[in-house]
Design a protein around this motif. Structure first.
Motif, mmCIF file in Angstrom:
data_model
loop_
_atom_site.group_PDB
_atom_site.id
_atom_site.type_symbol
_atom_site.label_atom_id
_atom_site.label_comp_id
_atom_site.label_asym_id
_atom_site.label_seq_id
_atom_site.Cartn_x
_atom_site.Cartn_y
_atom_site.Cartn_z
ATOM 1 N N LEU A 162 0.836 -1.199 0.000
ATOM 2 C CA LEU A 162 0.000 0.000 0.000
ATOM 3 C C LEU A 162 0.870 1.247 0.000
ATOM 4 O O LEU A 162 1.847 1.338 0.741
ATOM 5 N N GLN A 163 0.485 2.237 -0.825
ATOM 6 C CA GLN A 163 1.275 3.462 -0.927
ATOM 7 C C GLN A 163 0.577 4.682 -0.345
ATOM 8 O O GLN A 163 1.238 5.640 0.055
ATOM 9 N N GLU A 164 -0.760 4.671 -0.277
ATOM 10 C CA GLU A 164 -1.498 5.800 0.278
ATOM 11 C C GLU A 164 -2.671 5.296 1.111
ATOM 12 O O GLU A 164 -3.475 4.494 0.641
ATOM 13 N N PHE A 165 -2.765 5.784 2.347
ATOM 14 C CA PHE A 165 -3.810 5.348 3.273
ATOM 15 C C PHE A 165 -4.417 6.562 3.938
ATOM 16 O O PHE A 165 -3.715 7.358 4.573
ATOM 17 N N THR A 166 -5.734 6.727 3.772
ATOM 18 C CA THR A 166 -6.481 7.818 4.386
ATOM 19 C C THR A 166 -7.577 7.222 5.244
ATOM 20 O O THR A 166 -8.343 6.372 4.769
ATOM 21 N N LEU A 184 4.415 2.407 2.497
ATOM 22 C CA LEU A 184 3.500 3.541 2.519
ATOM 23 C C LEU A 184 4.242 4.833 2.232
ATOM 24 O O LEU A 184 5.263 5.140 2.835
ATOM 25 N N ARG A 185 3.695 5.613 1.285
ATOM 26 C CA ARG A 185 4.281 6.904 0.934
ATOM 27 C C ARG A 185 3.465 8.070 1.491
ATOM 28 O O ARG A 185 4.027 9.137 1.753
ATOM 29 N N ALA A 186 2.152 7.900 1.649
ATOM 30 C CA ALA A 186 1.276 8.977 2.127
ATOM 31 C C ALA A 186 0.316 8.431 3.171
ATOM 32 O O ALA A 186 -0.376 7.445 2.931
ATOM 33 N N LEU A 187 0.264 9.098 4.322
ATOM 34 C CA LEU A 187 -0.626 8.724 5.417
ATOM 35 C C LEU A 187 -1.432 9.954 5.793
ATOM 36 O O LEU A 187 -0.860 10.994 6.150
ATOM 37 N N LYS A 188 -2.771 9.849 5.706
ATOM 38 C CA LYS A 188 -3.628 11.000 5.924
ATOM 39 C C LYS A 188 -4.687 10.672 6.970
ATOM 40 O O LYS A 188 -5.503 9.767 6.785
ATOM 41 N N PHE A 189 -4.657 11.423 8.070
ATOM 42 C CA PHE A 189 -5.654 11.294 9.130
ATOM 43 C C PHE A 189 -6.726 12.361 8.893
ATOM 44 O O PHE A 189 -6.441 13.551 8.950
ATOM 45 N N ASN A 190 -7.946 11.906 8.651
ATOM 46 C CA ASN A 190 -9.053 12.815 8.370
ATOM 47 C C ASN A 190 -10.135 12.600 9.419
ATOM 48 O O ASN A 190 -10.765 11.549 9.473
ATOM 49 N N LEU A 191 -10.325 13.581 10.297
ATOM 50 C CA LEU A 191 -11.257 13.458 11.426
ATOM 51 C C LEU A 191 -10.753 12.381 12.382
ATOM 52 O O LEU A 191 -9.577 12.074 12.433
#
Length: 333
Positions: A162-166, A184-191
Motif C-alpha cells: 500500500l502506498q497511500e492510506f487515508t 507507505l508513501r502517504a498517510l492521511k488522518f481525516n477526522l
C-alpha cells in the motif's frame, strides 16, 4: 461518466448549456451502455463510471453487469443498494468507490473482487460493523480510503504494498498495524480522535496529513520518518509542539493552519532541504524563527484583521516569498 437516477428504456443526456429540460437529448439505454462499455475497454481506468443518488431509490447493482469492461467504478452517495455482489463479476475492475449508507451486508467486502483492486474507497455507512478482514487479501491495493470503518482494521497490516492510506482513527485505536505498511508513501488522518502517532514508524513515508483530528496532542520526534517530504496540519486544537531535526534530510514543506495551541516547532534550522513554512493563526514573530538557508517561502501570519499586508511586507523584507509554495499542498491530491 455519471448516472444519478434509475434506468428506463431511455436515458436523458444532461446539457449544462441548456436550461430547458425538455430540450435535453433522449437516447435508448441499451445501445448507450454498449457504447460506454466499449469506451471502458478502450480507455481503461482513465474512464470512471459513477452511479450515485438515484433520487433516494434503491440502486440495483445488477446493472453493472452491462459494463463488463469497466475498470474504474463508483457506486456511491446512495441510500440503499441491492445485488452488490454483481460487482464481483467485473473481471477487469481495478478501482472501486463503494458508498451505500444503509449497507445491510456487513461481509460484503468478502464478496467483492478485492484481490484485483489497486484503489478502494469505502464511504461512511450507518453501521460500524463492516468487516475489513477481507482486505488482508488485497495484495494489489495501492490506495485505500476508509471513512468510519474499524472492525478488524488490524488486518490491514498485511498490505505491505500500500502506498497511500487515508482514514479516521477513532479514540483509543491501536495504530501499530500501520507499521506493517512498509511501502507507505502517504498517510492521511481525516477526522477521528487519535491522541498520538508516536508509535508509528514508516521509513519510506513521504507525506503525512492531519485534518480536524480531535485529541491529537503528540506527534513524537518526526526524525523517525527519514523520507518525509511534506507535513500538512489543519484545524488541530490540542497540539502544542512539533519536533524535527537533522534526521529529516528530505523535509521540504511544512503546513500549519489553525492550530491554536501550537507555539513550538523545533529543529527547523537543522532541516537543510526545507523550502517552505506555512503557519497561519500564530502569534510567533517570523523574525524569531531559526530557519535553514534552503527556505524560500515563508507564510507566517497572525490571522488578525487588517494585519496581513504589513505582516507579508515584513516577511518579504527578510528576503522570503510571503506565500505558499506550489508543491506544499497535497491533501486532496
Amino acid at each position: 461518466m455519471q448516472f444519478d437516477k434509475p434506468f428506463g428504456e431511455m436515458l436523458t443526456i444532461v446539457d449544462p448549456k441548456e436550461d430547458d429540460f425538455d430540450k435535453w437529448l433522449q437516447v435508448p439505454s441499451a445501445p448507450y451502455l454498449e457504447r460506454l462499455d466499449a469506451m471502458c475497454a478502450q480507455w481503461g481506468d482513465r474512464l470512471g463510471v459513477r452511479f450515485y443518488d438515484f433520487w433516494g431509490k434503491p440502486f440495483d447493482a445488477a446493472l453493472v453487469g452491462q459494463l463488463p469492461n469497466v475498470r474504474n467504478l463508483s457506486v456511491d452517495s446512495l441510500w440503499e443498494a441491492r445485488n452488490l455482489d454483481a460487482i464481483a463479476r467485473l473481471e477487469h475492475l481495478s478501482k472501486l468507490h463503494l458508498g451505500v449508507f444503509n449497507l445491510d451486508d456487513k461481509t460484503i467486502l468478502g464478496k467483492l473482487p478485492i484481490a484485483r483492486l489497486s484503489e478502494l474507497i469505502l464511504s461512511e455507512t450507518n453501521t460500524k460493523a463492516l468487516d475489513l478482514a477481507p482486505l488482508a487479501n488485497a495484495a494489489k491495493l495501492r490506495r485505500l480510503y476508509l471513512a468510519g470503518h474499524h472492525k478488524n482494521i488490524a488486518s490491514l497490516t498485511a498490505l505491505d504494498r500500500l502506498q497511500e492510506f487515508t482514514f479516521n482513527a477513532k479514540k483509543g485505536l491501536d495504530l501499530s498495524f500501520i507499521n506493517g505498511m512498509a511501502n507507505l508513501r502517504a498517510l492521511k488522518f481525516n477526522l477521528g480522535g487519535t491522541a498520538s502517532i508516536a508509535d508509528i514508524q514508516l521509513p519510506k513515508l513521504e507525506d503525512i496529513a492531519f485534518t480536524m483530528v480531535r485529541n491529537l496532542v503528540e506527534l513524537g520526534d518526526m526524525q523517525r520518518f527519514p523520507s518525509l517530504r511534506r507535513l500538512f496540519m489543519q484545524d488541530q486544537q490540542q497540539l502544542e509542539s512539533a519536533r524535527f531535526g537533522p534526521g529529516n534530510t528530505n523535509l521540504e514543506h511544512l503546513w500549519f493552519y489553525n492550530c491554536q495551541k501550537l507555539d513550538r516547532v523545533e529543529g527547523l534550522a537543522d532541516c537543510n532541504s526545507l523550502k517552505s513554512l506555512r503557519w497561519i493563526f500564530t502569534d510567533r514573530d517570523p523574525a524569531s524563527l531559526k530557519l535553514p538557508k534552503s527556505l524560500t517561502h515563508l507564510h507566517v501570519l497572525s490571522g488578525k484583521r487588517g494585519a496581513e499586508a504589513a505582516e507579508k511586507a515584513k516577511i518579504e523584507a527578510m528576503g522570503y516569498v510571503a506565500g505558499d509554495h506550489g508543491d506544499a499542498w497535497f491533501f486532496y491530491k
